[in-house]
Design a protein around this motif. Structure first.
Motif, PDB file in Angstrom:
ATOM      1  N   TYR A  74     -48.306  -6.040  -9.479  1.00 26.60           N
ATOM      2  CA  TYR A  74     -49.784  -6.501 -10.349  1.00 26.60           C
ATOM      3  C   TYR A  74     -51.130  -7.215  -9.085  1.00 26.60           C
ATOM      4  O   TYR A  74     -51.505  -8.576  -9.700  1.00 26.60           O
ATOM      5  CB  TYR A  74     -49.158  -7.795 -10.900  1.00 26.60           C
ATOM      6  N   ASP A  75     -50.824  -6.217  -8.130  1.00 28.65           N
ATOM      7  CA  ASP A  75     -51.922  -7.269  -6.958  1.00 28.65           C
ATOM      8  C   ASP A  75     -52.763  -6.564  -7.057  1.00 28.65           C
ATOM      9  O   ASP A  75     -53.511  -5.999  -7.471  1.00 28.65           O
ATOM     10  CB  ASP A  75     -50.942  -6.607  -5.881  1.00 28.65           C
ATOM     11  N   ASP A  76     -54.067  -7.320  -8.090  1.00 32.22           N
ATOM     12  CA  ASP A  76     -55.176  -7.543  -8.721  1.00 32.22           C
ATOM     13  C   ASP A  76     -56.133  -8.399  -8.636  1.00 32.22           C
ATOM     14  O   ASP A  76     -56.069  -9.043  -9.071  1.00 32.22           O
ATOM     15  CB  ASP A  76     -55.011  -6.227  -9.932  1.00 32.22           C
ATOM     16  N   GLN A  77     -56.428  -8.570  -7.652  1.00 35.42           N
ATOM     17  CA  GLN A  77     -57.827  -9.544  -7.528  1.00 35.42           C
ATOM     18  C   GLN A  77     -58.634 -10.154  -8.661  1.00 35.42           C
ATOM     19  O   GLN A  77     -58.588 -11.245  -8.579  1.00 35.42           O
ATOM     20  CB  GLN A  77     -58.283 -10.154  -6.241  1.00 35.42           C
ATOM     21  N   MET A  78     -58.590  -9.280  -9.365  1.00 35.38           N
ATOM     22  CA  MET A  78     -59.777  -9.587 -10.866  1.00 35.38           C
ATOM     23  C   MET A  78     -58.292 -10.327 -11.442  1.00 35.38           C
ATOM     24  O   MET A  78     -58.803 -11.340 -12.111  1.00 35.38           O
ATOM     25  CB  MET A  78     -60.406  -8.847 -11.221  1.00 35.38           C
ATOM     26  N   LEU A  79     -57.090 -10.478 -11.736  1.00 36.00           N
ATOM     27  CA  LEU A  79     -56.396 -10.377 -12.397  1.00 36.00           C
ATOM     28  C   LEU A  79     -56.083 -11.175 -12.221  1.00 36.00           C
ATOM     29  O   LEU A  79     -55.764 -12.537 -12.596  1.00 36.00           O
ATOM     30  CB  LEU A  79     -55.135  -9.004 -12.182  1.00 36.00           C
ATOM     31  N   GLN A  80     -55.403 -11.787 -10.904  1.00 39.66           N
ATOM     32  CA  GLN A  80     -55.438 -13.249  -9.983  1.00 39.66           C
ATOM     33  C   GLN A  80     -56.743 -14.245 -10.418  1.00 39.66           C
ATOM     34  O   GLN A  80     -56.482 -15.280 -10.724  1.00 39.66           O
ATOM     35  CB  GLN A  80     -54.878 -12.717  -8.685  1.00 39.66           C
ATOM     36  N   LEU A  81     -58.207 -13.582 -10.239  1.00 39.27           N
ATOM     37  CA  LEU A  81     -59.111 -14.504 -11.217  1.00 39.27           C
ATOM     38  C   LEU A  81     -58.560 -15.496 -12.344  1.00 39.27           C
ATOM     39  O   LEU A  81     -59.265 -16.107 -12.815  1.00 39.27           O
ATOM     40  CB  LEU A  81     -60.178 -13.629 -10.616  1.00 39.27           C
ATOM     41  N   PHE A  82     -58.475 -13.939 -13.427  1.00 40.56           N
ATOM     42  CA  PHE A  82     -59.038 -14.599 -14.314  1.00 40.56           C
ATOM     43  C   PHE A  82     -57.796 -15.861 -14.722  1.00 40.56           C
ATOM     44  O   PHE A  82     -57.890 -16.555 -15.034  1.00 40.56           O
ATOM     45  CB  PHE A  82     -57.902 -13.489 -15.043  1.00 40.56           C
ATOM     46  N   THR A  83     -56.500 -16.183 -13.541  1.00 38.18           N
ATOM     47  CA  THR A  83     -55.319 -16.553 -13.805  1.00 38.18           C
ATOM     48  C   THR A  83     -55.645 -18.187 -13.255  1.00 38.18           C
ATOM     49  O   THR A  83     -56.013 -19.284 -13.829  1.00 38.18           O
ATOM     50  CB  THR A  83     -54.082 -16.165 -13.427  1.00 38.18           C
ATOM     51  N   GLN A 307     -39.982  -8.961 -14.545  1.00 35.92           N
ATOM     52  CA  GLN A 307     -40.076  -7.175 -14.779  1.00 35.92           C
ATOM     53  C   GLN A 307     -39.942  -6.695 -13.254  1.00 35.92           C
ATOM     54  O   GLN A 307     -39.302  -5.282 -13.509  1.00 35.92           O
ATOM     55  CB  GLN A 307     -40.892  -7.234 -14.931  1.00 35.92           C
ATOM     56  N   THR A 308     -40.537  -7.384 -12.000  1.00 36.93           N
ATOM     57  CA  THR A 308     -40.432  -6.573 -10.814  1.00 36.93           C
ATOM     58  C   THR A 308     -38.196  -6.424 -10.814  1.00 36.93           C
ATOM     59  O   THR A 308     -38.426  -5.326 -10.416  1.00 36.93           O
ATOM     60  CB  THR A 308     -40.808  -7.611  -9.747  1.00 36.93           C
ATOM     61  N   ILE A 309     -38.022  -7.144 -10.967  1.00 37.57           N
ATOM     62  CA  ILE A 309     -36.261  -7.474 -10.614  1.00 37.57           C
ATOM     63  C   ILE A 309     -35.434  -6.507 -11.856  1.00 37.57           C
ATOM     64  O   ILE A 309     -34.567  -5.691 -11.581  1.00 37.57           O
ATOM     65  CB  ILE A 309     -35.392  -8.501 -10.395  1.00 37.57           C
ATOM     66  N   GLY A 310     -36.542  -5.843 -12.961  1.00 39.34           N
ATOM     67  CA  GLY A 310     -35.868  -4.108 -13.259  1.00 39.34           C
ATOM     68  C   GLY A 310     -35.595  -4.406 -15.352  1.00 39.34           C
ATOM     69  O   GLY A 310     -34.616  -4.128 -15.855  1.00 39.34           O
ATOM     70  N   THR A 371     -37.518  -1.256  -3.177  1.00 37.31           N
ATOM     71  CA  THR A 371     -39.024  -1.068  -3.143  1.00 37.31           C
ATOM     72  C   THR A 371     -39.268  -0.408  -4.702  1.00 37.31           C
ATOM     73  O   THR A 371     -40.081  -0.943  -5.656  1.00 37.31           O
ATOM     74  CB  THR A 371     -40.382   0.018  -2.028  1.00 37.31           C
ATOM     75  N   THR A 372     -38.366   0.819  -4.949  1.00 36.56           N
ATOM     76  CA  THR A 372     -38.314   1.449  -6.487  1.00 36.56           C
ATOM     77  C   THR A 372     -37.652   0.645  -7.110  1.00 36.56           C
ATOM     78  O   THR A 372     -38.188   1.176  -8.338  1.00 36.56           O
ATOM     79  CB  THR A 372     -39.737   2.353  -6.733  1.00 36.56           C
ATOM     80  N   GLY A 373     -36.248   0.446  -6.632  1.00 38.84           N
ATOM     81  CA  GLY A 373     -35.036   0.643  -7.897  1.00 38.84           C
ATOM     82  C   GLY A 373     -35.565  -0.587  -8.335  1.00 38.84           C
ATOM     83  O   GLY A 373     -35.999  -1.339  -8.181  1.00 38.84           O
ATOM     84  N   SER A 374     -33.644  -1.088  -9.380  1.00 34.84           N
ATOM     85  CA  SER A 374     -34.018  -2.516  -9.947  1.00 34.84           C
ATOM     86  C   SER A 374     -32.507  -2.642  -9.681  1.00 34.84           C
ATOM     87  O   SER A 374     -31.788  -2.381  -8.828  1.00 34.84           O
ATOM     88  CB  SER A 374     -34.525  -2.162 -11.553  1.00 34.84           C
ATOM     89  N   LEU A 375     -32.213  -4.033  -9.721  1.00 35.48           N
ATOM     90  CA  LEU A 375     -31.075  -4.781  -9.619  1.00 35.48           C
ATOM     91  C   LEU A 375     -30.461  -4.512 -10.988  1.00 35.48           C
ATOM     92  O   LEU A 375     -30.589  -3.982 -11.507  1.00 35.48           O
ATOM     93  CB  LEU A 375     -31.547  -6.431  -9.884  1.00 35.48           C
ATOM     94  N   ASP A 376     -28.503  -4.420  -9.930  1.00 35.71           N
ATOM     95  CA  ASP A 376     -27.697  -3.947 -11.076  1.00 35.71           C
ATOM     96  C   ASP A 376     -27.790  -5.711 -11.860  1.00 35.71           C
ATOM     97  O   ASP A 376     -28.394  -6.477 -11.784  1.00 35.71           O
ATOM     98  CB  ASP A 376     -26.865  -3.389 -10.861  1.00 35.71           C
ATOM     99  N   LYS A 377     -27.281  -5.127 -13.297  1.00 38.41           N
ATOM    100  CA  LYS A 377     -27.365  -6.389 -14.036  1.00 38.41           C
ATOM    101  C   LYS A 377     -26.666  -8.063 -13.611  1.00 38.41           C
ATOM    102  O   LYS A 377     -26.963  -8.596 -13.653  1.00 38.41           O
ATOM    103  CB  LYS A 377     -26.580  -5.559 -15.734  1.00 38.41           C
ATOM    104  N   CYS A 442     -46.457  -9.556  -2.964  1.00 35.88           N
ATOM    105  CA  CYS A 442     -46.578  -7.566  -2.474  1.00 35.88           C
ATOM    106  C   CYS A 442     -46.269  -7.142  -1.175  1.00 35.88           C
ATOM    107  O   CYS A 442     -45.884  -6.467  -0.229  1.00 35.88           O
ATOM    108  CB  CYS A 442     -48.364  -7.231  -2.615  1.00 35.88           C
ATOM    109  N   HIS A 443     -47.451  -8.512  -0.062  1.00 34.92           N
ATOM    110  CA  HIS A 443     -46.831  -8.135   1.040  1.00 34.92           C
ATOM    111  C   HIS A 443     -45.661  -8.809   2.150  1.00 34.92           C
ATOM    112  O   HIS A 443     -44.605  -7.745   2.573  1.00 34.92           O
ATOM    113  CB  HIS A 443     -47.925  -8.571   1.623  1.00 34.92           C
TER     114      HIS A 443
END
Length: 504
Positions: A74-83, A307-310, A371-377, A442-443
Motif C-alpha cells: 500500500y505504499d502510495d503517497q496519494m493514498l497516504q495523503l487521503f488519510t 493482510q500483510t501477515i497473511g 517478503t512474499t509468503g505469509s505467516l503460519d496460522k 515498506c523500507h
C-alpha cells in the motif's frame, strides 16, 4: 521518588453528580466519537477494492498481483495523503479553535466542530472524484481540530476535581468506541458493491448531528464565562454543574485565576516565558510520545497489517474489530483507576508492557515473515494476541493521558493557547506517522517495530524523571502545588510574577 508521592491532600469542593452534568459529559464526549470514527474509517475504506478502483487504480493493480511484496502493498503517497490530509487540516484549525474557545467560549466551539463534521460527511459520501474526496477529508480535519481543542478543555473545566481524570478519559473512551464502530461499519459495508465506502464515510454525520443538538443543551464552562467577564453567569453555571448553591470557594479560585489571566494580554507570548515552560514542554512531549508509541500505525492500518501477515480481507477487518473491543474495555479500566492510582503509575506500567509487545512482534516478523509468503496460522494468531496486549496497555495509559494531562496542567492564562499547542503537536505527529508509516513499513520491514520500541523506552524514562503526579490537584492550583514543588521544574518557576503575591 518520595517527594512527588506525598502531595498535599486535594481540596475537594462541594459537588453532587447531577443528571445534568452527566448529560454534559456524554454530549461533549460525542466529540471523541466523531474523531474515533474518523480514525477507524480511513484504514478500512482504503483497503476496500471499490474505493481503490475508483480513486487509486494503481494501488488496486498492485494489490492484485499475487506475488507482491508483503511490506510494500500500500505504499502510495496519494493514498497516504487521503488519510493524513485530515491531520494537516486539524493542525491548522486547532489555532483557530483556540481563538474561538477564548473569544466565543467552549460551547459554541463544540457546535462549530459538529457543523464541520456534518458538512464533511455529506461531501465525502457523495464525492465524485479525488479532489472532492480530499476536500471532504479536509473539512473532517477542521472538525477534528475544533472538537479536539474544545471538548477536553470543556470536560476538564466542568469536572469536579476528584473525578477530573475519569471525566476526561470519557473523551478517549468515545474515541475508542468510534474506532470500534468504524471497524464494524467497514466490516458490514465491505460486501455492499460498489458504494459501500460511501455509506461508511457518510455515517460520520450521525454522531455529529447529535453533538450539534447537544451543543445547545450544555452550559458554557464557569472558567470561560468568568474569563470573558460574565461573572454572575459564571456563578450560575457553576451552581448548575455542581448541583449545590454554595460554590463560593471554587468560584473564588476561578476568579483569581482569571484575574491573573486578564493581566496577560498575549497568551502565546506568555506561553514562551520561562515559567510557562514546564506545562508547555510536558503538554507537547506527551502528544509526541502518544503518537510515537506506534499506536496509530497499528490502529490505522490494522486491516492492512493483518493482510500483510497473511489474513484474508474479511478476516483482517474482523481482527481489527477485536483490537477495537480490547481498546474500549481497557479504556473503561482507565476510567476507574486514573484518579485512584494516579497518572504516573499507569504510564510506567504500560511502557513496560508495550515495550515487550513491540519487541516480540518485531522479532516474529523479522524471523518468520518473508517478503512474499505469509505467516503460519499459529504465529499469525500470536501476532494478533501481542497486538491486543499492546493496544490494551496503550488504552489505559498513553491514550487517555495524552489528552488528560495537557488539558489539566496549564494555568488559565495560557490554557487555550497551551492546549492548542498540544493538540496541534498531536496532529502534526499523527500526520507524520500516517504519511510515513506505509513507506517505513515498506523500507524498514519488521524493524519498524523496534523503532517504536526504542521510543517507548525513552517515554518510560521521561515519565520516571520528569512527569509530576497531578491527580487530585485543583486545576487552578497546579502552579502552586505541582510545578513549584517538583525537583526539576521548580527551577523554571523562579520568583513567580510578583503581582500574584500582591494580589493574594
Amino acid at each position: 521518588g518520595k517527594m512527588t508521592d506525598n502531595a498535599p491532600p486535594p481540596q475537594v469542593y462541594r459537588s453532587k453528580i447531577t443528571a445534568y452534568v452527566v448529560i454534559c459529559w456524554l454530549i461533549a464526549a460525542l466529540g471523541g466519537l466523531m474523531f474515533g470514527y474518523d480514525i477507524g474509517i480511513s484504514g478500512g475504506v482504503t483497503s476496500m477494492d471499490d474505493f481503490l478502483r475508483k480513486f487509486f487504480p494503481s494501488v488496486y493493480q498492485r494489490k492484485l498481483h499475487a506475488k507482491e511484496n508483503n511490506y510494500c502493498k500500500y505504499d502510495d503517497q496519494m493514498l497516504q495523503l487521503f488519510t493524513s490530509s485530515l491531520y494537516l487540516a486539524a493542525l491548522v484549525a486547532s489555532f483557530g479553535a483556540s481563538k474561538s474557545c477564548s473569544v466565543l467560549g467552549r460551547r459554541p466551539t463544540i457546535g462549530l466542530a459538529s457543523l464541520f463534521f456534518i458538512l464533511a460527511a455529506i461531501i465525502s459520501g457523495v464525492a465524485p472524484n479525488k479532489a472532492i474526496l480530499i476536500i471532504g477529508r479536509i473539512l473532517f480535519g477542521i472538525g477534528v481540530g475544533f472538537g479536539n481543542e474544545s471538548v477536553p478543555l470543556f470536560l476538564s473545566e466542568v469536572a469536579p476535581v476528584q473525578h477530573r481524570g475519569a471525566v476526561n478519559v470519557l473523551f478517549q473512551l468515545f474515541i475508542t468506541i468510534g474506532v470500534l464502530a468504524a471497524n464494524l461499519v467497514n466490516y458490514g459495508v465491505a460486501s455492499i458493491h460498489p458504494h459501500g465506502w460511501r455509506i461508511a464515510l457518510g455515517l460520520a454525520g450521525v454522531p455529529a448531528l447529535f453533538l450539534f443538538i447537544g451543543s445547545f443543551v450544555i452550559p458554557e464552562t464557569p472558567s470561560s464565562l468568568i474569563e470573558r467577564g460574565k461573572e454572575s453567569e459564571g456563578k450560575k453555571s457553576l451552581q448548575k454543574i455542581r448541583g449545590v448553591d454554595n460554590v463560593e470557594s471554587e468560584l473564588e479560585e476561578i476568579k483569581l485565576a482569571c484575574e491573573i489571566a486578564n493581566q496577560v494580554k498575549f497568551p502565546l507570548k506568555k506561553l514562551l516565558k520561562r515559567s510557562s515552560m514546564p506545562p508547555l514542554i510536558i503538554g507537547v512531549v506527551m502528544q509526541v510520545f502518544q503518537q510515537f508509541t506506534g499506536i496509530n500505525a497499528i490502529m490505522f492500518y490494522a486491516p492492512v497489517l493483518f493482510q500483510t501477515i497473511g489474513f484474508k480481507n474479511d478476516v483482517s477487518l474482523l481482527s481489527a474489530v477485536i483490537t477495537g473491543i480490547v481498546n474500549v474495555v481497557s479504556t473503561i479500566i482507565s476510567i476507574f483507576v486514573v484518579d485512584r492510582l494516579g497518572r504516573r503509575k499507569l504510564l510506567l506500567q504500560a511502557s513496560v508492557q508495550m515495550f515487550i509487545c513491540m519487541i516480540a512482534v518485531g522479532a516474529i516478523l523479522q524471523v518468520h515473515l518473508t517478503t512474499t509468503g505469509s505467516l503460519d496460522k499459529g504465529l499469525a494468531f500470536v501476532v494478533v494476541v501481542l497486538v491486543c496486549l499492546f493496544v490494551m496497555s496503550f488504552a489505559w495509559s498513553w491514550g487517555p493521558m495524552g489528552w488528560l494531562i495537557p488539558s489539566e496542567i496549564f494555568p488559565i492564562e495560557t490554557r487555550t493557547a497551551g492546549y492548542a499547542c498540544a493538540v496541534s503537536t498531536n496532529m502534526l505527529c499523527t500526520f507524520i506517522i500516517a504519511q510515513a508509516f506505509l513507506s517505513m513499513l515498506c523500507h524498514m520491514r519488521a524493524f519498524i517495530f523496534f523503532f517504536f520500541a526504542a521510543w517507548i523506552l525513552v517515554m518510560g524514562l521521561f515519565v520516571l524523571f520528569l512527569l509530576p503526579e497531578t491527580k487530585g490537584v485543583p486545576i487552578d492550583a497546579m502552579t502552586e502545588q505541582v510545578w513549584k514543588k517538583h525537583p526539576v521544574w521548580k527551577k523554571f518557576m523562579g520568583n513567580l510574577d510578583r503581582t500574584y503575591y500582591e494580589m493574594t
